[in-house]
Design an enzyme around this catalytic site. Structure first.
Site, PDB file in Angstrom:
ATOM      1  N   ARG A 129      19.913 -41.242 -24.704  1.00  0.00           N
ATOM      2  CA  ARG A 129      20.237 -42.056 -23.537  1.00  0.00           C
ATOM      3  C   ARG A 129      19.150 -41.950 -22.466  1.00  0.00           C
ATOM      4  O   ARG A 129      18.673 -42.956 -21.933  1.00  0.00           O
ATOM      5  CB  ARG A 129      21.594 -41.644 -22.973  1.00  0.00           C
ATOM      6  CG  ARG A 129      22.744 -41.849 -23.945  1.00  0.00           C
ATOM      7  CD  ARG A 129      24.003 -41.110 -23.513  1.00  0.00           C
ATOM      8  NE  ARG A 129      24.497 -41.617 -22.239  1.00  0.00           N
ATOM      9  CZ  ARG A 129      25.465 -41.035 -21.545  1.00  0.00           C
ATOM     10  NH1 ARG A 129      26.041 -39.912 -21.998  1.00  0.00           N
ATOM     11  NH2 ARG A 129      25.864 -41.551 -20.394  1.00  0.00           N
ATOM     12  N   THR A 173      30.101 -41.437 -27.221  1.00  0.00           N
ATOM     13  CA  THR A 173      29.286 -41.688 -28.408  1.00  0.00           C
ATOM     14  C   THR A 173      30.167 -41.484 -29.630  1.00  0.00           C
ATOM     15  O   THR A 173      30.913 -40.514 -29.707  1.00  0.00           O
ATOM     16  CB  THR A 173      28.080 -40.744 -28.462  1.00  0.00           C
ATOM     17  OG1 THR A 173      27.244 -40.989 -27.336  1.00  0.00           O
ATOM     18  CG2 THR A 173      27.273 -40.945 -29.734  1.00  0.00           C
ATOM     19  N   LEU A 207      28.704 -34.456 -29.702  1.00  0.00           N
ATOM     20  CA  LEU A 207      28.446 -35.838 -29.345  1.00  0.00           C
ATOM     21  C   LEU A 207      29.065 -36.080 -27.977  1.00  0.00           C
ATOM     22  O   LEU A 207      30.141 -35.557 -27.669  1.00  0.00           O
ATOM     23  CB  LEU A 207      29.077 -36.805 -30.365  1.00  0.00           C
ATOM     24  CG  LEU A 207      28.520 -36.786 -31.786  1.00  0.00           C
ATOM     25  CD1 LEU A 207      29.282 -37.780 -32.654  1.00  0.00           C
ATOM     26  CD2 LEU A 207      27.029 -37.096 -31.807  1.00  0.00           C
ATOM     27  N   ASP A 208      28.385 -36.879 -27.147  1.00  0.00           N
ATOM     28  CA  ASP A 208      28.950 -37.222 -25.846  1.00  0.00           C
ATOM     29  C   ASP A 208      30.313 -37.877 -26.024  1.00  0.00           C
ATOM     30  O   ASP A 208      30.605 -38.486 -27.066  1.00  0.00           O
ATOM     31  CB  ASP A 208      28.029 -38.198 -25.102  1.00  0.00           C
ATOM     32  CG  ASP A 208      26.693 -37.578 -24.738  1.00  0.00           C
ATOM     33  OD1 ASP A 208      26.599 -36.339 -24.725  1.00  0.00           O
ATOM     34  OD2 ASP A 208      25.748 -38.347 -24.476  1.00  0.00           O
ATOM     35  N   LYS A 209      31.137 -37.802 -24.996  1.00  0.00           N
ATOM     36  CA  LYS A 209      32.481 -38.374 -25.041  1.00  0.00           C
ATOM     37  C   LYS A 209      32.459 -39.813 -25.557  1.00  0.00           C
ATOM     38  O   LYS A 209      33.260 -40.191 -26.419  1.00  0.00           O
ATOM     39  CB  LYS A 209      33.113 -38.325 -23.651  1.00  0.00           C
ATOM     40  CG  LYS A 209      34.463 -39.011 -23.556  1.00  0.00           C
ATOM     41  CD  LYS A 209      35.002 -38.995 -22.131  1.00  0.00           C
ATOM     42  CE  LYS A 209      36.312 -39.763 -22.036  1.00  0.00           C
ATOM     43  NZ  LYS A 209      36.833 -39.797 -20.647  1.00  0.00           N
TER      44      LYS A 209
END
Length: 318
Positions: A251, A149, A145-147
């Site tokens: 995104r 998110t 997961l993105d930082k």
């Protein structure tokens, strides 16, 4: 003395004698068939570094294994997998078995060490909580997961489970469902099917047009609610399901439709209603348990900052 010589001075962890009835076959393919819980690329690395021997001799991955040959194997973790330091970072564990652990990752926590974030990551915390992960590829992390998110992730606790879960992702059988707050009014349900690659002009961005090495990407979405912020700014609450899992996929896909996420300034989103990060939360996760071969399902409500932004908007059902 090189590392291969040192590490293969002891008895091998595995020894196989090829049946006399077998046909000649490449060494890397043969070992992959004998040890299906390890990827072929990983086995090729072991062979090249001398951790697989044929009749006591170091050979190449394409070496032809003959009937009657004896194979010796010393399984190895990659050096980069052993390079990270364990750190006492609190983990929000949702569920756990002997094969996997499901985590609720907070926004702001980087998943994996990398440039600018070599410590203080989820991986560092995993190594502290589960020391056995030093022997598992990528410390058991099978998806990221993105930082900024939040939400659910599954981490494999054994190499066998890691291979099993990665294959499920490759076969697109893992359910990954997200909640997103985006700009504008989206309608109904649809699929965004646009390849995603690195933006040629801005290295930190991904792009759907004029991208470097684009790869197929499919995002299913369904609009749950539409609302207005500050009596005039349109916002939609959207449920997204990943069919593929490219970097920044949701995104960049929503931004490509002129509906960037609230707070996602990299892709044109505005910090409305107090949003200080992209408003994206991994809400649901389902996969086949590598231990039982049965599906397991998990849900996690959005964190307080997501809820606070949601409550600033006057909602209606579309």
């Amino acid at each position: 003395m090189n590392s291969a010589t040192h590490n293969t001075a002891s008895l091998p962890d595995f020894e196989f004698r090829i049946p006399l009835s077998a046909f000649p076959e490449r060494l890397d393919k043969t070992v992959a068939q004998l040890m299906p819980d390890h990827s072929r690329s990983r086995i090729q690395t072991w062979i090249e570094e001398g951790y697989v021997r044929v009749n006591g001799e170091q050979v190449r991955p394409r070496h032809q294994v003959m009937p009657g040959d004896v194979l010796q194997v010393w399984p190895q973790a990659r050096p980069e997998e052993l390079a990270y330091e364990a750190e006492n970072i609190p983990l929000d564990i949702v569920a756990q078995s002997e094969h996997w652990v499901v985590l609720n990752k907070p926004a702001g926590l980087v998943t994996h060490p990398g440039a600018g974030n070599w410590t203080g990551t989820l991986l560092n915390g995993l190594l502290y909580q589960f020391p056995q992960l030093t022997q598992v590829a990528r410390a058991g992390i099978v998806h990221r997961l993105d930082k900024d998110t939040s939400g659910l992730m599954v981490v494999a606790l054994t190499e066998q489970a890691q291979v099993h879960l990665v294959r499920q992702l490759q076969e697109r059988t893992v359910l990954r469902e997200y909640l997103a707050l985006c700009h504008g009014f989206l309608y109904g349900a649809d699929v965004i099917d646009l390849p995603v690659g690195r933006d040629a002009r801005v290295p930190v961005r991904m792009a759907t047009q004029n991208a470097i090495a684009p790869r197929q990407a499919r995002t299913h979405y369904e609009v749950l609610e539409q609302g207005l912020y500050d009596r005039g700014i349109a916002v939609s609450l959207v449920r997204c399901r990943l069919e593929t899992g490219r970097t920044h996929q949701i995104r960049v896909h929503l931004s490509s439709q002129n509906h960037p996420l609230l707070g996602d300034e990299i892709y044109g989103g505005k910090p409305l209603a107090g949003a200080t990060r992209q408003m994206l939360h991994a809400r649901a996760l389902e996969f086949i348990d590598p231990g039982t071969e049965r599906p397991v399902f998990f849900e996690q409500e959005p964190p307080a900052d997501f809820q606070a932004v949601y409550e600033q908007i006057e909602w209606k059902t579309p």
